[in-house]
Write a protein that holds these residues in place. Structure first.
Motif, PDB file in Angstrom:
ATOM      1  N   ARG A 126       0.831  -1.218   0.000  1.00 50.19           N
ATOM      2  CA  ARG A 126       0.000   0.000   0.000  1.00 50.19           C
ATOM      3  C   ARG A 126       0.865   1.267   0.000  1.00 50.19           C
ATOM      4  NH1 ARG A 126      -5.517   0.880   0.904  1.00 50.19           N
ATOM      5  NH2 ARG A 126      -6.126   2.602   2.273  1.00 50.19           N
ATOM      6  N   TYR A 127       0.515   2.214  -0.881  1.00 51.81           N
ATOM      7  CA  TYR A 127       1.178   3.515  -0.953  1.00 51.81           C
ATOM      8  C   TYR A 127       0.155   4.620  -0.752  1.00 51.81           C
ATOM      9  CZ  TYR A 127       5.345   1.524  -3.265  1.00 51.81           C
ATOM     10  OH  TYR A 127       6.473   0.822  -3.571  1.00 51.81           O
ATOM     11  N   MET A 128       0.633   5.745  -0.228  1.00 48.71           N
ATOM     12  CA  MET A 128      -0.183   6.956  -0.153  1.00 48.71           C
ATOM     13  C   MET A 128       0.496   8.039  -0.991  1.00 48.71           C
ATOM     14  SD  MET A 128      -1.202   9.193   3.201  1.00 48.71           S
ATOM     15  CE  MET A 128       0.427   9.927   3.265  1.00 48.71           C
ATOM     16  N   VAL A 129      -0.292   8.748  -1.798  1.00 47.24           N
ATOM     17  CA  VAL A 129       0.236   9.801  -2.665  1.00 47.24           C
ATOM     18  C   VAL A 129      -0.565  11.068  -2.398  1.00 47.24           C
ATOM     19  CG1 VAL A 129       0.581  10.532  -5.061  1.00 47.24           C
ATOM     20  CG2 VAL A 129       0.804   8.108  -4.454  1.00 47.24           C
ATOM     21  N   GLN A 130       0.106  12.186  -2.130  1.00 47.37           N
ATOM     22  CA  GLN A 130      -0.628  13.438  -1.959  1.00 47.37           C
ATOM     23  C   GLN A 130       0.122  14.604  -2.564  1.00 47.37           C
ATOM     24  OE1 GLN A 130       0.219  12.916   2.694  1.00 47.37           O
ATOM     25  NE2 GLN A 130      -1.080  14.645   2.249  1.00 47.37           N
ATOM     26  N   ASN A 131      -0.597  15.697  -2.812  1.00 46.57           N
ATOM     27  CA  ASN A 131       0.076  16.889  -3.316  1.00 46.57           C
ATOM     28  C   ASN A 131       0.890  17.502  -2.189  1.00 46.57           C
ATOM     29  OD1 ASN A 131      -2.751  17.410  -2.391  1.00 46.57           O
ATOM     30  ND2 ASN A 131      -2.027  19.520  -2.455  1.00 46.57           N
ATOM     31  N   VAL A 132       2.037  18.110  -2.551  1.00 44.63           N
ATOM     32  CA  VAL A 132       2.873  18.798  -1.569  1.00 44.63           C
ATOM     33  C   VAL A 132       2.270  20.162  -1.270  1.00 44.63           C
ATOM     34  CG1 VAL A 132       5.142  19.858  -1.207  1.00 44.63           C
ATOM     35  CG2 VAL A 132       4.971  17.558  -2.181  1.00 44.63           C
ATOM     36  N   SER A 133       1.892  20.888  -2.318  1.00 48.99           N
ATOM     37  CA  SER A 133       1.223  22.180  -2.151  1.00 48.99           C
ATOM     38  C   SER A 133      -0.013  22.156  -3.056  1.00 48.99           C
ATOM     39  CB  SER A 133       2.160  23.324  -2.515  1.00 48.99           C
ATOM     40  OG  SER A 133       2.615  23.155  -3.837  1.00 48.99           O
ATOM     41  N   PRO A 134      -0.973  23.032  -2.823  1.00 45.11           N
ATOM     42  CA  PRO A 134      -2.191  22.997  -3.646  1.00 45.11           C
ATOM     43  C   PRO A 134      -1.841  23.119  -5.132  1.00 45.11           C
ATOM     44  CG  PRO A 134      -2.484  24.472  -1.794  1.00 45.11           C
ATOM     45  CD  PRO A 134      -1.037  24.067  -1.787  1.00 45.11           C
ATOM     46  N   VAL A 135      -2.494  22.333  -5.952  1.00 51.54           N
ATOM     47  CA  VAL A 135      -2.310  22.418  -7.401  1.00 51.54           C
ATOM     48  C   VAL A 135      -3.346  23.409  -7.922  1.00 51.54           C
ATOM     49  CG1 VAL A 135      -2.300  21.134  -9.571  1.00 51.54           C
ATOM     50  CG2 VAL A 135      -1.545  20.011  -7.462  1.00 51.54           C
ATOM     51  N   LEU A 136      -2.889  24.415  -8.671  1.00 50.92           N
ATOM     52  CA  LEU A 136      -3.809  25.460  -9.124  1.00 50.92           C
ATOM     53  C   LEU A 136      -4.297  25.167 -10.533  1.00 50.92           C
ATOM     54  CD1 LEU A 136      -1.908  28.609  -7.776  1.00 50.92           C
ATOM     55  CD2 LEU A 136      -3.707  27.251  -6.668  1.00 50.92           C
ATOM     56  N   VAL A 137      -5.606  25.120 -10.690  1.00 49.61           N
ATOM     57  CA  VAL A 137      -6.212  24.893 -12.003  1.00 49.61           C
ATOM     58  C   VAL A 137      -6.780  26.227 -12.482  1.00 49.61           C
ATOM     59  CG1 VAL A 137      -8.000  23.661 -13.289  1.00 49.61           C
ATOM     60  CG2 VAL A 137      -6.801  22.516 -11.412  1.00 49.61           C
ATOM     61  N   LYS A 138      -6.355  26.651 -13.671  1.00 47.19           N
ATOM     62  CA  LYS A 138      -6.860  27.897 -14.257  1.00 47.19           C
ATOM     63  C   LYS A 138      -7.996  27.578 -15.213  1.00 47.19           C
ATOM     64  CE  LYS A 138      -2.948  31.051 -14.334  1.00 47.19           C
ATOM     65  NZ  LYS A 138      -1.852  31.502 -15.177  1.00 47.19           N
ATOM     66  N   ALA A 139      -9.153  28.122 -14.944  1.00 49.06           N
ATOM     67  CA  ALA A 139     -10.330  27.848 -15.777  1.00 49.06           C
ATOM     68  C   ALA A 139     -10.063  28.163 -17.246  1.00 49.06           C
ATOM     69  CB  ALA A 139     -11.520  28.655 -15.265  1.00 49.06           C
ATOM     70  N   SER A 140      -9.269  29.207 -17.505  1.00 49.37           N
ATOM     71  CA  SER A 140      -9.042  29.624 -18.897  1.00 49.37           C
ATOM     72  C   SER A 140      -8.269  28.574 -19.690  1.00 49.37           C
ATOM     73  CB  SER A 140      -8.306  30.960 -18.945  1.00 49.37           C
ATOM     74  OG  SER A 140      -7.103  30.874 -18.220  1.00 49.37           O
ATOM     75  N   ASP A 141      -7.465  27.734 -19.008  1.00 45.84           N
ATOM     76  CA  ASP A 141      -6.728  26.678 -19.714  1.00 45.84           C
ATOM     77  C   ASP A 141      -7.663  25.611 -20.275  1.00 45.84           C
ATOM     78  OD1 ASP A 141      -4.307  27.835 -19.213  1.00 45.84           O
ATOM     79  OD2 ASP A 141      -3.790  26.533 -17.521  1.00 45.84           O
ATOM     80  N   TYR A 142      -8.879  25.539 -19.744  1.00 46.87           N
ATOM     81  CA  TYR A 142      -9.800  24.471 -20.138  1.00 46.87           C
ATOM     82  C   TYR A 142     -11.116  25.033 -20.658  1.00 46.87           C
ATOM     83  CZ  TYR A 142      -6.227  22.082 -17.587  1.00 46.87           C
ATOM     84  OH  TYR A 142      -4.996  21.651 -17.166  1.00 46.87           O
ATOM     85  N   SER A 143     -11.068  26.288 -21.076  1.00 44.61           N
ATOM     86  CA  SER A 143     -12.254  26.889 -21.665  1.00 44.61           C
ATOM     87  C   SER A 143     -13.461  26.779 -20.719  1.00 44.61           C
ATOM     88  CB  SER A 143     -12.493  26.142 -22.977  1.00 44.61           C
ATOM     89  OG  SER A 143     -13.355  26.721 -23.776  1.00 44.61           O
ATOM     90  N   LEU A 144     -13.197  27.063 -19.438  1.00 43.28           N
ATOM     91  CA  LEU A 144     -14.255  26.963 -18.424  1.00 43.28           C
ATOM     92  C   LEU A 144     -14.711  28.334 -17.916  1.00 43.28           C
ATOM     93  CD1 LEU A 144     -12.833  23.949 -16.373  1.00 43.28           C
ATOM     94  CD2 LEU A 144     -14.972  23.945 -17.661  1.00 43.28           C
ATOM     95  N   GLU A 145     -14.172  29.404 -18.508  1.00 41.89           N
ATOM     96  CA  GLU A 145     -14.496  30.741 -17.989  1.00 41.89           C
ATOM     97  C   GLU A 145     -15.952  31.121 -18.232  1.00 41.89           C
ATOM     98  OE1 GLU A 145     -11.251  32.692 -19.963  1.00 41.89           O
ATOM     99  OE2 GLU A 145     -10.589  33.532 -18.035  1.00 41.89           O
TER     100      GLU A 145
END
Ligand code: UQ8
Length: 178
Positions: A126-145
């Protein structure tokens, strides 16, 4: 430890944060995840966007329909390569920080993503994987604006932030080799 790894979706967590008006900050989640890491290290994480959970059913449904458009784009997919030897070298209790290049497919668009992951081997299987710092998602990169703007209007808000911090804790179990 030759074998593939499967995400334990019941134990795993995936959260994101929204900011509205001047100072209303809320934490939300996706409830259904799936994923695996193949023997050669090829890793895929799938986030079921229909499982969005904000504590308000009306808002959840609006996010499915007006933002993610889940009828067309039901899943966000993260893919990356993991070094299987680096994973195998960890002993139970040991941890390591990985610099990763991943690709995120969301809303029909794919964008590269560089981040750090904290990986800890819990037991032999068993392994645990987590982000070190918050991952920022920009809406504009995915045409979500436009979708965020539509949510803002229908809820009568002054503003909704278009950069979204996400964080997660993922558990993986070694699959017994047949
Ligand atoms: C072994 C090993 C190492 C394995 C690794 C495995 C692996 C592959 C790991 C992956 C690692 C990695 C790099 C992961 C990255 C994951 C990422 C970044 C995934 C992205 C996930 C995602 C889809 C995030 C969402 C992004 C997004 C743009 C969200 C939008 C959020 C917003 C803006 C919400 C607005 C909410 C809001 C304020 C609504 C307004 C509102 C409405 C409409 C309403 O109706 C209502 O009431 C009725 C309200 O009031 C209650 C409202 O406020």
């Amino acid at each position: 430890e030759n074998g593939s790894w499967t995400l334990d979706s019941d134990s795993s967590y995936f959260h994101f944060v929204s900011y509205k008006n001047q100072d209303k900050v809320e934490s939300h989640s996706f409830e259904r995840l799936s994923g695996n890491v193949a023997k050669n290290g090829s890793a895929v994480l799938e986030i079921d966007l229909n499982s969005v959970s904000t504590g308000n059913n009306t808002r959840d449904q609006r996010m499915r329909d007006m933002l993610f458009e889940t009828a067309m784009h039901g899943t966000a997919v993260v893919s990356m390569d993991v070094d299987p030897d680096a994973m195998a070298q960890l002993n139970p209790g040991q941890r390591s920080t990985l610099n990763v290049n991943a690709a995120l497919q969301l809303h029909g668009l794919e964008t590269p993503l560089t981040t750090q992951l904290f990986v800890q081997r819990l037991t032999d299987t068993r392994y645990m994987v987590q982000n070190v710092s918050p991952v920022l998602v920009k809406a504009s990169d995915y045409s979500l604006e436009a979708g965020i703007e539509a949510l803002r209007q229908i809820a009568g808000l002054n503003a909704i932030s278009t950069t979204v911090p996400v964080d997660f804790v993922l558990y993986y179990d070694l699959q017994p080799t047949p």
